[in-house]
Design a protein around this motif. Sequence first.
Motif, PDB file in Angstrom:
ATOM      1  N   GLY A   1       0.569  -1.102   0.135  1.00  0.00           N
ATOM      2  CA  GLY A   1      -0.158  -0.039   0.053  1.00  0.00           C
ATOM      3  C   GLY A   1       0.750   1.268   0.069  1.00  0.00           C
ATOM      4  N   TYR A   2       0.149   2.369   0.112  1.00  0.00           N
ATOM      5  CA  TYR A   2       0.662   3.525  -0.281  1.00  0.00           C
ATOM      6  C   TYR A   2       1.718   3.769   1.075  1.00  0.00           C
ATOM      7  CZ  TYR A   2       0.979   8.666  -1.739  1.00  0.00           C
ATOM      8  OH  TYR A   2       1.442   9.743  -2.124  1.00  0.00           O
ATOM      9  N   ALA A   3       1.480   3.404   2.153  1.00  0.00           N
ATOM     10  CA  ALA A   3       2.372   3.672   3.339  1.00  0.00           C
ATOM     11  C   ALA A   3       3.732   3.325   2.875  1.00  0.00           C
ATOM     12  CB  ALA A   3       1.865   2.951   4.574  1.00  0.00           C
ATOM     13  N   ILE A   4       3.877   2.273   2.347  1.00  0.00           N
ATOM     14  CA  ILE A   4       5.123   1.637   2.161  1.00  0.00           C
ATOM     15  C   ILE A   4       5.766   2.457   0.872  1.00  0.00           C
ATOM     16  CG2 ILE A   4       6.450  -0.643   1.436  1.00  0.00           C
ATOM     17  CD1 ILE A   4       5.030  -0.780   4.176  1.00  0.00           C
ATOM     18  N   ASN A   5       5.187   2.693  -0.089  1.00  0.00           N
ATOM     19  CA  ASN A   5       5.494   3.619  -1.342  1.00  0.00           C
ATOM     20  C   ASN A   5       6.234   4.992  -0.527  1.00  0.00           C
ATOM     21  OD1 ASN A   5       4.028   1.743  -2.675  1.00  0.00           O
ATOM     22  ND2 ASN A   5       2.927   3.188  -3.739  1.00  0.00           N
ATOM     23  N   GLN A   6       5.481   5.462   0.188  1.00  0.00           N
ATOM     24  CA  GLN A   6       6.050   6.663   0.967  1.00  0.00           C
ATOM     25  C   GLN A   6       7.191   6.524   1.531  1.00  0.00           C
ATOM     26  OE1 GLN A   6       4.755   9.000  -1.308  1.00  0.00           O
ATOM     27  NE2 GLN A   6       4.218  10.480   0.588  1.00  0.00           N
ATOM     28  N   ASN A   7       7.321   5.570   2.177  1.00  0.00           N
ATOM     29  CA  ASN A   7       8.658   5.339   2.997  1.00  0.00           C
ATOM     30  C   ASN A   7       9.668   4.244   2.622  1.00  0.00           C
ATOM     31  OD1 ASN A   7       7.834   6.737   5.905  1.00  0.00           O
ATOM     32  ND2 ASN A   7       6.168   6.185   4.856  1.00  0.00           N
ATOM     33  N   ALA A   8       9.838   4.215   1.360  1.00  0.00           N
ATOM     34  CA  ALA A   8      10.697   3.286   0.578  1.00  0.00           C
ATOM     35  C   ALA A   8      11.991   3.510   1.123  1.00  0.00           C
ATOM     36  CB  ALA A   8      10.478   3.315  -1.017  1.00  0.00           C
ATOM     37  N   LYS A   9      12.479   4.614   1.186  1.00  0.00           N
ATOM     38  CA  LYS A   9      13.921   4.579   1.648  1.00  0.00           C
ATOM     39  C   LYS A   9      13.990   4.512   3.183  1.00  0.00           C
ATOM     40  CE  LYS A   9      15.172   8.625  -1.432  1.00  0.00           C
ATOM     41  NZ  LYS A   9      15.886   9.955  -1.526  1.00  0.00           N
ATOM     42  N   GLU A  10      12.858   4.270   3.876  1.00  0.00           N
ATOM     43  CA  GLU A  10      13.311   4.010   5.432  1.00  0.00           C
ATOM     44  C   GLU A  10      12.853   2.589   5.663  1.00  0.00           C
ATOM     45  OE1 GLU A  10      14.304   6.456   6.990  1.00  0.00           O
ATOM     46  OE2 GLU A  10      13.909   7.854   5.419  1.00  0.00           O
ATOM     47  N   LEU A  11      12.765   1.659   4.486  1.00  0.00           N
ATOM     48  CA  LEU A  11      12.381   0.134   4.627  1.00  0.00           C
ATOM     49  C   LEU A  11      13.443  -0.554   5.678  1.00  0.00           C
ATOM     50  CD1 LEU A  11      11.064  -1.119   1.450  1.00  0.00           C
ATOM     51  CD2 LEU A  11       9.910  -0.462   3.403  1.00  0.00           C
ATOM     52  N   LEU A  12      14.804  -0.505   5.440  1.00  0.00           N
ATOM     53  CA  LEU A  12      15.779  -1.047   6.445  1.00  0.00           C
ATOM     54  C   LEU A  12      15.693  -0.547   7.819  1.00  0.00           C
ATOM     55  CD1 LEU A  12      19.245  -1.214   4.531  1.00  0.00           C
ATOM     56  CD2 LEU A  12      17.951  -2.831   5.315  1.00  0.00           C
TER      57      LEU A  12
END
Length: 427
Positions: A193-204
């Motif tokens: 969802g959009y929450a993951i899209n918006q925080n792609a750089k913070e996934l680690l």
Amino acid sequence: MSYKKFIPCIYLYRGDAVKGFSDHTIIDTNPVALAKFYSDNNADELIVYDMSEGDAEHEEALDLIKALCNEAEVPVIGAGNVRRMEDVKKLLYAGCKKAALNYSRPENVELTEEVSLKFGRDKIVACVSDAETITDNAFLLSQYVEELILVKEKGLKEAISVSKMPLIASVPEVSLDKILELLSKDNVRGISGYAINQNAKELLAIKALCQNNGIAVNTFEPEIRWEEFKLNSDGHVTVVVQDYKTDEVLMVAYMNEEAYNMTLKTGKMTYYSRSRQELWVKGETSGHFQYVKSLMADCDKDTILAKVSQIGAACHTGAHSCFFNEIMTKEYEETNPLRVFEQVFDVIKDRKIHPKEGSYTNYLFDKGIDKILKKLGEEATEIVIAAKNPNANEVKYEISDFLYHMMVLMAEKNVTWEEITTELAQR
């Protein structure tokens, strides 16, 4: 080990990536680059929704999905515009690891058993919006579908409570508490969802938080601690860097403990520059980043072999590899199978661009697709005949002839060996 997954979404609309199903605000005019961005930033999979209208737009979207699958270095789930078996086939042939059936469409529900038996249960997922859809189709889903994608947050709790199947939950807004709560459920396989899209750089960082809370996620967790390495006189470890696709040696550099830990933390190759005496994130100034695929230690634990996804050039001269100054070469025959195929294929492609008088390859190109297919069929038959004879050499010769004609067909249809090997690896 089964890891929980973080899965960004790409919504394709008229060639662009847009915000969502009902919001066609453009977020990127290059969906292929966006897919690469997500995979480079430690996404575990991607979901691509084709929101095209009409057959012409749909075909253009499929071409875009094919390019996207070639560029993304994580599995892709293809969704949207599925009405019949042929649509599922096109998504899988475009390179998608799985195809999604929209269970708000009755015809998709009816299609489930047929496509599952044709392509395999592991290739089919279902998009559902509520608990009722899951319970009403529980048997069908359990028999013929690998996992479910919950496309709406409303009713998420109820859907999770009734489903006995693994789920990917869509979350529209970032809430770390919400993510931790969802991933703690046994049947929630991933978050999208959009929450993951918006925080792609913070996934680690989000994955690290999950790990600290006892949730298994796919991170760069080392099997070897820095203290276990044998360091050189400067306190460094030598790093040999290879292209993960071709095994080409790109460069040699050095790591200290901080560089090692930064590489593991960020997923980007980080070295210690002996000349500048400082940390050096490869690509920080040039944009030619190296994204980690694997790190291996040698038998003495004094050298690291890094396999990476190289963006642009590895060498400061602009060359792809730092190793291009020939010292000496002894004649030898290349035996690496893929390199042999690539070398022969390069000659065939060159003949197509630069015709040579008297060339059999150009004769085939000039005669066209029907002649190429006729010869390919003849060579396939020759393999069958040769296989009935006791001498295995005949099979070897006929297979070589077949592969040559197959590569002529590949060049005619603009299919590459990389596409073929990627498709085989995905099966």
